[in-house]
Design an enzyme around this catalytic site. Structure first.
Site, PDB file in Angstrom:
ATOM      1  N   GLU A  38      20.479  79.668   4.248  1.00 30.09           N
ATOM      2  CA  GLU A  38      20.762  79.753   2.816  1.00 30.09           C
ATOM      3  C   GLU A  38      21.940  80.685   2.529  1.00 30.09           C
ATOM      4  O   GLU A  38      22.764  80.414   1.650  1.00 30.09           O
ATOM      5  CB  GLU A  38      19.517  80.210   2.051  1.00 30.09           C
ATOM      6  N   TYR A 121      17.563  82.515  -6.258  1.00 31.32           N
ATOM      7  CA  TYR A 121      17.593  81.210  -5.606  1.00 31.32           C
ATOM      8  C   TYR A 121      17.146  81.318  -4.144  1.00 31.32           C
ATOM      9  O   TYR A 121      16.270  80.573  -3.685  1.00 31.32           O
ATOM     10  CB  TYR A 121      18.999  80.606  -5.685  1.00 31.32           C
ATOM     11  N   ASP A 139      19.534  76.204  -8.478  1.00 33.33           N
ATOM     12  CA  ASP A 139      20.979  76.430  -8.472  1.00 33.33           C
ATOM     13  C   ASP A 139      21.648  75.329  -9.292  1.00 33.33           C
ATOM     14  O   ASP A 139      20.978  74.575 -10.009  1.00 33.33           O
ATOM     15  CB  ASP A 139      21.512  76.463  -7.041  1.00 33.33           C
TER      16      ASP A 139
END
Length: 226
Positions: A38, A121, A139
Site C-alpha cells: 500500500e 486509507y 481513496d
C-alpha cells in the site's frame, strides 16, 4: 442510499473472484506485505511496483529486518520510486512495532493509524485485508465508484463526502471484509477507472448503478472548482 450500497457485496465478490488481477501482495494476508504494498502503490503504477515489492521483501523479509536496515540499503531498494519520505516512515514504523508491540503488527485500527506514514486509507486497507475487519479503505478510486453508483454530484475531494462514504460502506461490510475492500479497489482501478469512460457494459454493478441508469456516469465524479 444504503439500500443501493447494500447490493455491492453480492455483486462485487463473485466478480472479484473471477476477474481480479493476480498481484503478488494479494497472495497472502501477511500485514507486513499488505502495508508495504500500500505504501509503494501511493503515487506509483501497479506494474512499476511489482519488481520493487519483490526486491524489497527479498532483502528485508521481516519487520525486524526493516527496523534494523541500513539507510543506504533502504534508499537503494527505493531508488526510482520517489517520495523517499515513504521509505523513511516505513523504517520508523517498523521500529515502533518492534519496541511497542513486540515485533507483532498491531491489529487495532487506532494503533495502526498512529504509526508513522500511515493514514486512514492505509489503516483501513491493512485492518480489512490482513485482519478481516469492516474498515473501508476510501481513496479517489472508491469515491469515484460510489459517486457513480449513487449518482451523486457532491465533490469527491470534500472531506465531508469522504467521511460520509466511509461510514456508509462500513455499515454494509460482509464477512469477507478483505476481499470486499480489494474488490472495491479493483473496480475503481479497472472498469470504473480514472481519466477514461467507465466500461458500464461489463460492470458487475450496472443493474443498480444510478449513474448508469441516468446516463450520467461519464460526467461523474465531480471535483471542487479550483
Amino acid at each position: 442510499m444504503e439500500h443501493i450500497l447494500s447490493q455491492l457485496p453480492g455483486a462485487l465478490l463473485p466478480w472479484y473472484d473471477s476477474f481480479h488481477r493476480d498481484l503478488p501482495w494479494r497472495r497472502d494476508r501477511e500485514p507486513y506485505h499488505i502495508w508495504l504494498s500500500e505504501i509503494m502503490l501511493q503515487q506509483t503504477r501497479v506494474e512499476a511496483v511489482k519488481g520493487y515489492y519483490a526486491r524489497f521483501l527479498a532483502a528485508l523479509p521481516t519487520i525486524a529486518n526493516l527496523a534494523k536496515a541500513d539507510d543506504e540499503l533502504l534508499n537503494k531498494l527505493w531508488e526510482g520510486l520517489g517520495y523517499y519520505s515513504r521509505v523513511r516512515n516505513l523504517k520508523k514504523a517498523a521500529q515502533v512495532i518492534m519496541t511497542d508491540f513486540g515485533g507483532l503488527f498491531p491489529r487495532r485500527y487506532e494503533d495502526i493509524l498512529a504509526l508513522p506514514g500511515i493514514g486512514e486509507y492505509t489503516a483501513g486497507a491493512i485492518c480489512s485485508i490482513a485482519f478481516g475487519q469492516p474498515t473501508p479503505a476510501v481513496d479517489g478510486n472508491v469515491l469515484r465508484v460510489i459517486s457513480r453508483i449513487c449518482n451523486e454530484d457532491t465533490p469527491i475531494d470534500s472531506l465531508a463526502y469522504k467521511k460520509c462514504v466511509t461510514e456508509r460502506l462500513a455499515s454494509i461490510y460482509p464477512p469477507r471484509a478483505g476481499d470486499f475492500t480489494q474488490a472495491l479497489m479493483e473496480l475503481g482501478a479497472t472498469i470504473c477507472g480514472p481519466n477514461r469512460a467507465p466500461q458500464c457494459s461489463i460492470c458487475p454493478c450496472k443493474a443498480f448503478c444510478r449513474a448508469h441508469a441516468a446516463g450520467t456516469a461519464e460526467s461523474l465524479p465531480v471535483k471542487s472548482a479550483k
